[in-house]
Motif scaffolding. Sequence first.
Motif, short mmCIF file in Angstrom:
data_model
loop_
_atom_site.label_atom_id
_atom_site.label_comp_id
_atom_site.label_asym_id
_atom_site.label_seq_id
_atom_site.Cartn_x
_atom_site.Cartn_y
_atom_site.Cartn_z
N ARG A 69 0.80 -1.21 0.00
CA ARG A 69 0.00 0.00 0.00
C ARG A 69 0.85 1.28 0.00
O ARG A 69 0.38 2.34 -0.37
CB ARG A 69 -0.86 0.00 1.26
CG ARG A 69 -2.30 0.21 0.97
CD ARG A 69 -3.10 0.09 2.24
NE ARG A 69 -3.60 -1.26 2.44
CZ ARG A 69 -4.63 -1.53 3.25
NH1 ARG A 69 -5.24 -0.58 3.90
NH2 ARG A 69 -5.03 -2.77 3.40
N PHE A 70 2.08 1.15 0.43
CA PHE A 70 2.92 2.35 0.50
C PHE A 70 3.76 2.56 -0.75
O PHE A 70 4.63 3.42 -0.78
CB PHE A 70 3.84 2.28 1.73
CG PHE A 70 3.11 2.32 3.03
CD1 PHE A 70 2.29 3.39 3.35
CD2 PHE A 70 3.24 1.30 3.94
CE1 PHE A 70 1.61 3.44 4.55
CE2 PHE A 70 2.56 1.33 5.15
CZ PHE A 70 1.74 2.40 5.46
N GLN A 71 3.50 1.74 -1.76
CA GLN A 71 4.38 1.81 -2.92
C GLN A 71 4.36 3.15 -3.65
O GLN A 71 5.33 3.52 -4.30
CB GLN A 71 4.04 0.70 -3.91
CG GLN A 71 4.70 -0.63 -3.54
CD GLN A 71 4.38 -1.71 -4.54
OE1 GLN A 71 3.89 -1.44 -5.62
NE2 GLN A 71 4.66 -2.94 -4.16
N SER A 72 3.25 3.89 -3.49
CA SER A 72 3.19 5.16 -4.21
C SER A 72 4.24 6.14 -3.72
O SER A 72 4.56 7.13 -4.37
CB SER A 72 1.80 5.77 -4.08
OG SER A 72 1.58 6.18 -2.76
N LEU A 73 4.79 5.87 -2.54
CA LEU A 73 5.86 6.73 -2.03
C LEU A 73 7.16 6.55 -2.80
O LEU A 73 8.03 7.40 -2.77
CB LEU A 73 6.17 6.37 -0.58
CG LEU A 73 5.21 6.85 0.48
CD1 LEU A 73 5.64 6.28 1.81
CD2 LEU A 73 5.25 8.36 0.54
N GLY A 74 7.26 5.40 -3.44
CA GLY A 74 8.52 5.01 -4.05
C GLY A 74 9.11 6.07 -4.96
O GLY A 74 10.31 6.27 -5.00
N VAL A 75 8.23 6.77 -5.63
CA VAL A 75 8.69 7.74 -6.61
C VAL A 75 9.68 8.73 -6.00
O VAL A 75 10.63 9.16 -6.65
CB VAL A 75 7.49 8.45 -7.27
CG1 VAL A 75 6.75 9.33 -6.29
CG2 VAL A 75 7.93 9.24 -8.48
N ALA A 76 9.48 9.04 -4.74
CA ALA A 76 10.39 9.99 -4.09
C ALA A 76 11.70 9.34 -3.66
O ALA A 76 12.73 10.00 -3.61
CB ALA A 76 9.72 10.62 -2.88
N PHE A 77 11.62 8.04 -3.35
CA PHE A 77 12.79 7.41 -2.76
C PHE A 77 13.66 6.65 -3.76
O PHE A 77 14.84 6.48 -3.56
CB PHE A 77 12.35 6.46 -1.64
CG PHE A 77 11.58 7.15 -0.56
CD1 PHE A 77 12.08 8.30 0.06
CD2 PHE A 77 10.34 6.69 -0.16
CE1 PHE A 77 11.37 8.94 1.06
CE2 PHE A 77 9.63 7.33 0.84
CZ PHE A 77 10.14 8.46 1.45
N TYR A 78 13.04 6.15 -4.82
CA TYR A 78 13.78 5.29 -5.75
C TYR A 78 14.65 6.09 -6.72
O TYR A 78 15.57 5.55 -7.33
CB TYR A 78 12.83 4.42 -6.58
CG TYR A 78 11.90 3.52 -5.80
CD1 TYR A 78 12.05 3.34 -4.42
CD2 TYR A 78 10.89 2.82 -6.44
CE1 TYR A 78 11.19 2.52 -3.72
CE2 TYR A 78 10.03 1.98 -5.74
CZ TYR A 78 10.18 1.85 -4.38
OH TYR A 78 9.32 1.03 -3.70
N ARG A 79 14.32 7.33 -6.89
CA ARG A 79 15.00 8.13 -7.91
C ARG A 79 16.51 8.13 -7.71
O ARG A 79 17.00 8.30 -6.60
CB ARG A 79 14.47 9.57 -7.86
CG ARG A 79 14.49 10.27 -9.20
CD ARG A 79 13.97 11.68 -9.06
NE ARG A 79 12.59 11.72 -8.57
CZ ARG A 79 12.06 12.79 -7.96
NH1 ARG A 79 12.78 13.86 -7.75
NH2 ARG A 79 10.81 12.76 -7.58
N GLY A 80 17.22 7.93 -8.78
CA GLY A 80 18.68 8.01 -8.71
C GLY A 80 19.34 6.77 -8.13
O GLY A 80 20.52 6.78 -7.80
N ALA A 81 18.58 5.68 -8.00
CA ALA A 81 19.15 4.46 -7.43
C ALA A 81 20.17 3.85 -8.38
O ALA A 81 20.02 3.92 -9.60
CB ALA A 81 18.04 3.45 -7.14
N ASP A 82 21.22 3.26 -7.80
CA ASP A 82 22.25 2.61 -8.61
C ASP A 82 22.10 1.09 -8.60
O ASP A 82 22.67 0.41 -9.44
CB ASP A 82 23.63 2.98 -8.09
CG ASP A 82 23.88 4.47 -8.18
OD1 ASP A 82 23.89 4.97 -9.31
OD2 ASP A 82 24.03 5.12 -7.14
#
Lengths: 206, 683
Positions: A69-82
């Motif tokens: 249910r919290f996956q929509s937050l991902g956009v803020a946290f996943y950005r720039g991942a290596d």
Amino acid sequence: MPSRRRTLLKVIILGDSGVGKTSLMNQYVNRKFSNQYKATIGADFLTKEVQFEDRLFTLQIWDTAGQERFQSLGVAFYRGADCCVLVYDVNVMKSFENLNNWREEFLIQASPSDPENFPFVVLGNKVDVDGGNSRVVSEKKARAWCASKGNIPYFETSAKEGINVEDAFQCIAKDALKSGDDEEIYLPDTIDVASSSQQRSTGCEC
Amino acid sequence: MHETELNDLSDDADYAASLQQGSASMTRSDSSRRSSSSEPDGAEVVYLKDNVTIHPTQYASERISGRLKLIKQGASLFITWIPYKGQSSNAKLSERDKNLYTIRAVPFTEIRSIRRHTPTLGWQYIIVVLSSGLAFPPLYFYNGGVREFLATIKQHIFLVRSAEDANVFVVNDFQDPLQRTLSSLELPRAVPVANGRSSSLSASESPTDKNQVRADGVAVDGSLSSIQNNGRQRQKMHDPARDLSIHVLEKFSLVTRFARETTSQLFRENHSEGFGGNERRNHSQSSHDYHQNAASIDVEKVPDEVPVAPDPLEKSPCSNRGEEAATNVGTFELIDSKEIDKLTVWGKPRQPPLGPEEWATFLDSEGRVTDEKALRKRIFYGGVENNLRKEVWTFLLGYHAHDSTYAEREYLVLIKKSEYETIKNQWQSITQDQAKRFTKFRERRGLIEKDVVRTDRSLSFYEGDDNPNVNLLRDILLTYSFYNFDLGYCQGMSDLLSPILFIMKDESESFWCFVSLMERLGPNFNRDQNGMHSQLFALSKLVELLDVPLHNYFKQNDCLNYFFCFRWILIQFKREFEYERTLRLWEVLWTHHLSEHLHLYVCVAILKRYRRKIMGEQMDFDTLLKFINELSGQIDLDAILKDAEALCICAGEHGAASIPPGTPPSLPLDTGLLYAQQDDEVL
């Protein structure tokens, strides 16, 4: 004289609730295990300095909430991942079946420039539980899935016992570095170093 | 409904009117009109819908209706929503309120997704979520037309239905690598349009002009803040594609104007009581600093600390007694610094918690609370003694009515107990064999069992193996997930239940108190996270209203989604304070004295406490998130509550208007029962 400049490598840990994401991160960074970790709300990260051939890197490891249910937050946290680490619990079939969802969701939200070749690492955690007797996902099955997704490196770990955690994160760091290698944005001055010498030569099972 | 207009928006009566509204203080409106008149390209209105309405408050009289349009220009599609002028009979609904919510030509490159709500009863509405994570308040389609709206968008840009949720339509979500490449190629074309260089739709000019206006708009504290100016330098180097839509910024600048007016009003009303913090000497000093710092930022050598603009609402010493400071806000009398220390600027002093003797004075002989408002106010300022909580919380949470008698409550407890047992029986009667064929139940139970064993286990009440209270947490949560099967269980709920069980001790009463709490906080846990999005949106508005420099700092550093406050809001600061302090905070929040949304003012208060550190150390999103997470256990609750109270009063009705209707913990909106609407499949 090799550059001493620190470079940030961003790693995201994903997987179902309770598979041990926070524990793996803490075992790797602090070499500690606790039964008392609370469910992660939102996101947090720990950093660890790693060294490859005279160069220092800061590994920034992101721990996220496991409920879908919290996956929509991902956009803020996943950005720039290596690199993205997918974790499941070898004793819970559903957590293995969900790996594909986590992988796809990550690719959608992080939208890396080259999704086909974006580095993932899969960890089958909690191999210590009940001496392996409660295990429901076989290593063979897990490896087959990893192979089908472009030879994702696979490790069987126990965050509690510290089994394979160091090796797994070594591989994660290297893959992250290799990913940064392709994206000039993150490693503007240091691209040349990694290209030849950082092939998966030491212990990465891929 | 498709109609073509060759004119740009400056010929739109509504739009022109709203521009005029802002022109007194914003030079940008003039330049925009100039730029639009010289703009050769035409814009085409591809969709137009009247009576699209937002509900800023729960009151029907304060709804704002307007016209929604999709406008195509070149390869870009824009959405606008302009409220009607002078249609409202409500005096409280000024033109300014309307401007706050106006959506002026936001390009779809800035939009992440559109969620549609098409209830069978009531109005259809959509929520537009920006790439930044911000969302606009719900737009209600009084005349229907959501389907046509989405279909029109689909004709012009790439729109896909989310695989996760059939009601979410994702914009620019290119999973096909070819599409992705095409999309990235389009960006440079789309951005100048968004920046207004070639667009008749845009009300802004080049980034320089924009910053000019921003500098103008930020002058709440009477000085051009150094941060602001640093930002100006940095923004020039920014990849424009990463910037928030300038049209959104323009919208923000209107709120900035509110902030200025609100503050100036406060200054006028209260300057004799200490609200006069403008320091002219600081002004020149910080301007000087900024030139130096701006230069160093240009070469990417960011200094460890940069000078931080003073907090507009902070007490600041002033030296020249009687001198008047002319600022963009207005003219204020400067106050002697010695006087300032004597004045109370912030909230009233906290009181000792409500004790048994005083509590008895609130009750009549049969146990009714005679003055609910006075009781709430009393608890707001001091909380409740621990041994009274079990009784008082049932009122605060709404389990017991204030006008109920002892006897009525006793009876209700009995009734509710058997009701609880009935629901609990529903899952208890599921046999192991049955559970094998009931995946949803097994998963839900598994999730709850995983979480209760890691909820507050260091507390003696929950510690140790086979602790019966941990089992109670599990039983209550599982029963709740049957009571509200649609919402089910979501992480964070165990954090909310734990203090309630700790106080109530009784299983059934804890359950019903939790049910009452979840009536307000349930939307925090919705699948679409709309409750969280609306709170984070409101928080961004409040910071903009109450601390413009900090808001600008967040804007420049891609922090406007406020996800770093996610944990605070989701579980009401449960992880931020010691257990006992959390209980105190919660009972204060539950009084709803001053505002139902005091928790958002608490967020603002904490951010303002650390604003100097946040901006001075130039924290980026990651650093800020880490910093906020690590504040856990270090926040002085009483001080923060005083600040939050003062901020809430400062913000006044502008604050209330910044919070979208139905934002938790407000009770969910009564969506009206005009007519039934079929949920047609669109795409």
